[in-house]
Motif scaffolding. Structure first.
Motif, PDB file in Angstrom:
ATOM      1  N   ASP A 186     -17.762  -3.064  11.865  1.00 51.50           N
ATOM      2  CA  ASP A 186     -17.922  -3.311  10.438  1.00 51.50           C
ATOM      3  C   ASP A 186     -16.699  -2.824   9.661  1.00 51.50           C
ATOM      4  O   ASP A 186     -16.214  -3.512   8.767  1.00 51.50           O
ATOM      5  N   ALA A 187     -16.213  -1.651   9.999  1.00 50.98           N
ATOM      6  CA  ALA A 187     -15.048  -1.106   9.290  1.00 50.98           C
ATOM      7  C   ALA A 187     -13.812  -1.973   9.535  1.00 50.98           C
ATOM      8  O   ALA A 187     -13.072  -2.291   8.601  1.00 50.98           O
ATOM      9  N   LEU A 188     -13.596  -2.369  10.769  1.00 51.37           N
ATOM     10  CA  LEU A 188     -12.445  -3.213  11.094  1.00 51.37           C
ATOM     11  C   LEU A 188     -12.565  -4.582  10.431  1.00 51.37           C
ATOM     12  O   LEU A 188     -11.588  -5.120   9.912  1.00 51.37           O
ATOM     13  N   SER A 189     -13.749  -5.111  10.415  1.00 49.23           N
ATOM     14  CA  SER A 189     -13.987  -6.398   9.776  1.00 49.23           C
ATOM     15  C   SER A 189     -13.698  -6.317   8.273  1.00 49.23           C
ATOM     16  O   SER A 189     -13.066  -7.215   7.712  1.00 49.23           O
ATOM     17  N   ARG A 190     -14.128  -5.237   7.635  1.00 47.27           N
ATOM     18  CA  ARG A 190     -13.834  -5.053   6.207  1.00 47.27           C
ATOM     19  C   ARG A 190     -12.329  -4.933   5.978  1.00 47.27           C
ATOM     20  O   ARG A 190     -11.786  -5.522   5.046  1.00 47.27           O
ATOM     21  N   ALA A 191     -11.655  -4.163   6.833  1.00 48.16           N
ATOM     22  CA  ALA A 191     -10.209  -3.965   6.674  1.00 48.16           C
ATOM     23  C   ALA A 191      -9.465  -5.287   6.813  1.00 48.16           C
ATOM     24  O   ALA A 191      -8.627  -5.632   5.970  1.00 48.16           O
ATOM     25  N   PHE A 192      -9.759  -6.052   7.866  1.00 47.10           N
ATOM     26  CA  PHE A 192      -9.063  -7.326   8.052  1.00 47.10           C
ATOM     27  C   PHE A 192      -9.469  -8.354   7.010  1.00 47.10           C
ATOM     28  O   PHE A 192      -8.651  -9.166   6.580  1.00 47.10           O
ATOM     29  N   GLY A 193     -10.721  -8.313   6.596  1.00 44.50           N
ATOM     30  CA  GLY A 193     -11.162  -9.225   5.542  1.00 44.50           C
ATOM     31  C   GLY A 193     -10.414  -8.984   4.246  1.00 44.50           C
ATOM     32  O   GLY A 193     -10.051  -9.918   3.529  1.00 44.50           O
ATOM     33  N   PHE A 194     -10.126  -7.738   3.971  1.00 45.31           N
ATOM     34  CA  PHE A 194      -9.421  -7.386   2.745  1.00 45.31           C
ATOM     35  C   PHE A 194      -7.918  -7.595   2.886  1.00 45.31           C
ATOM     36  O   PHE A 194      -7.290  -8.252   2.078  1.00 45.31           O
ATOM     37  N   LEU A 195      -7.347  -7.036   3.936  1.00 49.93           N
ATOM     38  CA  LEU A 195      -5.899  -7.128   4.115  1.00 49.93           C
ATOM     39  C   LEU A 195      -5.456  -8.523   4.526  1.00 49.93           C
ATOM     40  O   LEU A 195      -4.316  -8.910   4.281  1.00 49.93           O
ATOM     41  N   GLY A 196      -6.349  -9.270   5.153  1.00 48.39           N
ATOM     42  CA  GLY A 196      -6.012 -10.617   5.573  1.00 48.39           C
ATOM     43  C   GLY A 196      -6.111 -11.635   4.455  1.00 48.39           C
ATOM     44  O   GLY A 196      -5.720 -12.785   4.620  1.00 48.39           O
ATOM     45  N   LYS A 197      -6.602 -11.219   3.311  1.00 49.36           N
ATOM     46  CA  LYS A 197      -6.705 -12.125   2.174  1.00 49.36           C
ATOM     47  C   LYS A 197      -5.299 -12.490   1.701  1.00 49.36           C
ATOM     48  O   LYS A 197      -4.444 -11.616   1.563  1.00 49.36           O
ATOM     49  N   ARG A 198      -5.073 -13.747   1.494  1.00 48.07           N
ATOM     50  CA  ARG A 198      -3.738 -14.218   1.131  1.00 48.07           C
ATOM     51  C   ARG A 198      -3.180 -13.420  -0.043  1.00 48.07           C
ATOM     52  O   ARG A 198      -3.880 -13.161  -1.008  1.00 48.07           O
ATOM     53  N   TRP A 199      -1.961 -12.986   0.091  1.00 48.49           N
ATOM     54  CA  TRP A 199      -1.142 -12.279  -0.883  1.00 48.49           C
ATOM     55  C   TRP A 199      -1.333 -10.766  -0.885  1.00 48.49           C
ATOM     56  O   TRP A 199      -0.428 -10.046  -1.311  1.00 48.49           O
ATOM     57  N   ASN A 200      -2.474 -10.238  -0.451  1.00 49.56           N
ATOM     58  CA  ASN A 200      -2.693  -8.790  -0.547  1.00 49.56           C
ATOM     59  C   ASN A 200      -1.634  -7.991   0.210  1.00 49.56           C
ATOM     60  O   ASN A 200      -1.110  -7.012  -0.305  1.00 49.56           O
ATOM     61  N   GLY A 201      -1.323  -8.405   1.415  1.00 45.97           N
ATOM     62  CA  GLY A 201      -0.318  -7.689   2.200  1.00 45.97           C
ATOM     63  C   GLY A 201       1.050  -7.730   1.539  1.00 45.97           C
ATOM     64  O   GLY A 201       1.768  -6.725   1.513  1.00 45.97           O
ATOM     65  N   LEU A 202       1.400  -8.878   0.984  1.00 43.94           N
ATOM     66  CA  LEU A 202       2.696  -9.006   0.310  1.00 43.94           C
ATOM     67  C   LEU A 202       2.756  -8.134  -0.942  1.00 43.94           C
ATOM     68  O   LEU A 202       3.778  -7.510  -1.224  1.00 43.94           O
ATOM     69  N   ILE A 203       1.676  -8.110  -1.688  1.00 46.44           N
ATOM     70  CA  ILE A 203       1.638  -7.280  -2.897  1.00 46.44           C
ATOM     71  C   ILE A 203       1.780  -5.813  -2.535  1.00 46.44           C
ATOM     72  O   ILE A 203       2.561  -5.074  -3.149  1.00 46.44           O
ATOM     73  N   ILE A 204       1.056  -5.385  -1.519  1.00 40.38           N
ATOM     74  CA  ILE A 204       1.179  -3.994  -1.068  1.00 40.38           C
ATOM     75  C   ILE A 204       2.610  -3.723  -0.621  1.00 40.38           C
ATOM     76  O   ILE A 204       3.185  -2.686  -0.937  1.00 40.38           O
ATOM     77  N   GLY A 205       3.200  -4.677   0.089  1.00 43.03           N
ATOM     78  CA  GLY A 205       4.586  -4.518   0.530  1.00 43.03           C
ATOM     79  C   GLY A 205       5.550  -4.345  -0.632  1.00 43.03           C
ATOM     80  O   GLY A 205       6.456  -3.517  -0.589  1.00 43.03           O
ATOM     81  N   VAL A 206       5.364  -5.115  -1.686  1.00 46.86           N
ATOM     82  CA  VAL A 206       6.218  -4.997  -2.869  1.00 46.86           C
ATOM     83  C   VAL A 206       6.072  -3.609  -3.483  1.00 46.86           C
ATOM     84  O   VAL A 206       7.049  -2.972  -3.869  1.00 46.86           O
ATOM     85  N   LEU A 207       4.841  -3.119  -3.547  1.00 47.56           N
ATOM     86  CA  LEU A 207       4.590  -1.834  -4.195  1.00 47.56           C
ATOM     87  C   LEU A 207       5.020  -0.642  -3.335  1.00 47.56           C
ATOM     88  O   LEU A 207       5.054   0.482  -3.833  1.00 47.56           O
ATOM     89  N   THR A 208       5.378  -0.885  -2.082  1.00 49.30           N
ATOM     90  CA  THR A 208       5.912   0.215  -1.266  1.00 49.30           C
ATOM     91  C   THR A 208       7.263   0.673  -1.801  1.00 49.30           C
ATOM     92  O   THR A 208       7.688   1.792  -1.541  1.00 49.30           O
ATOM     93  N   ARG A 209       7.936  -0.206  -2.534  1.00 49.39           N
ATOM     94  CA  ARG A 209       9.245   0.135  -3.113  1.00 49.39           C
ATOM     95  C   ARG A 209       9.124   1.006  -4.361  1.00 49.39           C
ATOM     96  O   ARG A 209      10.125   1.474  -4.876  1.00 49.39           O
ATOM     97  N   GLY A 210       7.890   1.146  -4.877  1.00 44.81           N
ATOM     98  CA  GLY A 210       7.664   1.939  -6.086  1.00 44.81           C
ATOM     99  C   GLY A 210       6.922   1.135  -7.125  1.00 44.81           C
ATOM    100  O   GLY A 210       6.588  -0.035  -6.909  1.00 44.81           O
ATOM    101  N   PRO A 211       6.644   1.762  -8.272  1.00 48.40           N
ATOM    102  CA  PRO A 211       5.902   1.074  -9.330  1.00 48.40           C
ATOM    103  C   PRO A 211       6.605  -0.212  -9.758  1.00 48.40           C
ATOM    104  O   PRO A 211       7.834  -0.307  -9.721  1.00 48.40           O
TER     105      PRO A 211
END
Length: 120
Positions: A14-39
């Motif tokens: 269940d936890a893994l399914s929630r994580a992939f369901g959330f992170l696998g949603k289109r654009w979420n990973g890219l947005i997080i990646g952009v914010l790794t550079r700072g605000p």
């Protein structure tokens, strides 16, 4: 006993399914990646991601904030300025995402754009 309950196969699935369901949603990973550079401002995230509509970006940032991964700060100005940055929980994803990136580079074949989904 509570540890046993938290580490049952069903709880882990269940936890893994929630994580992939959330992170696998289109654009979420890219947005997080952009914010790794700072605000970043809304328009800064939009420029860095590219190809995302304002409404979808707004929805994704709202979802990331609701999940506790992104903090939205409003400076009343003038002019009003809104910035987004990773929270501690969001930053905690970075080592995992780095490992997943390394794994993908080592184990998944690179596909040419024509072989990928439309809009590549």
């Amino acid at each position: 006993m509570s540890e046993e309950v938290l580490h049952t196969p069903q709880a882990c699935d269940d936890a893994l399914s929630r994580a992939f369901g959330f992170l696998g949603k289109r654009w979420n990973g890219l947005i997080i990646g952009v914010l790794t550079r700072g605000p970043a401002t809304f328009s800064g995230v939009r420029r860095a991601v590219g190809g995302i509509s304002d409404s979808v970006l707004s929805d994704r940032l709202t979802e990331l904030a609701a999940a506790g991964l992104v903090h939205r700060a409003v400076d009343p100005g003038p002019p009003v300025a809104v910035t987004y940055e990773l929270t501690e929980a969001g930053a905690a994803l970075l080592p995992v995402l780095d490992q997943l990136t390394d794994w993908a580079r080592e184990n998944l074949p690179v596909q040419r754009c024509a072989e990928q989904a439309p809009g590549c």
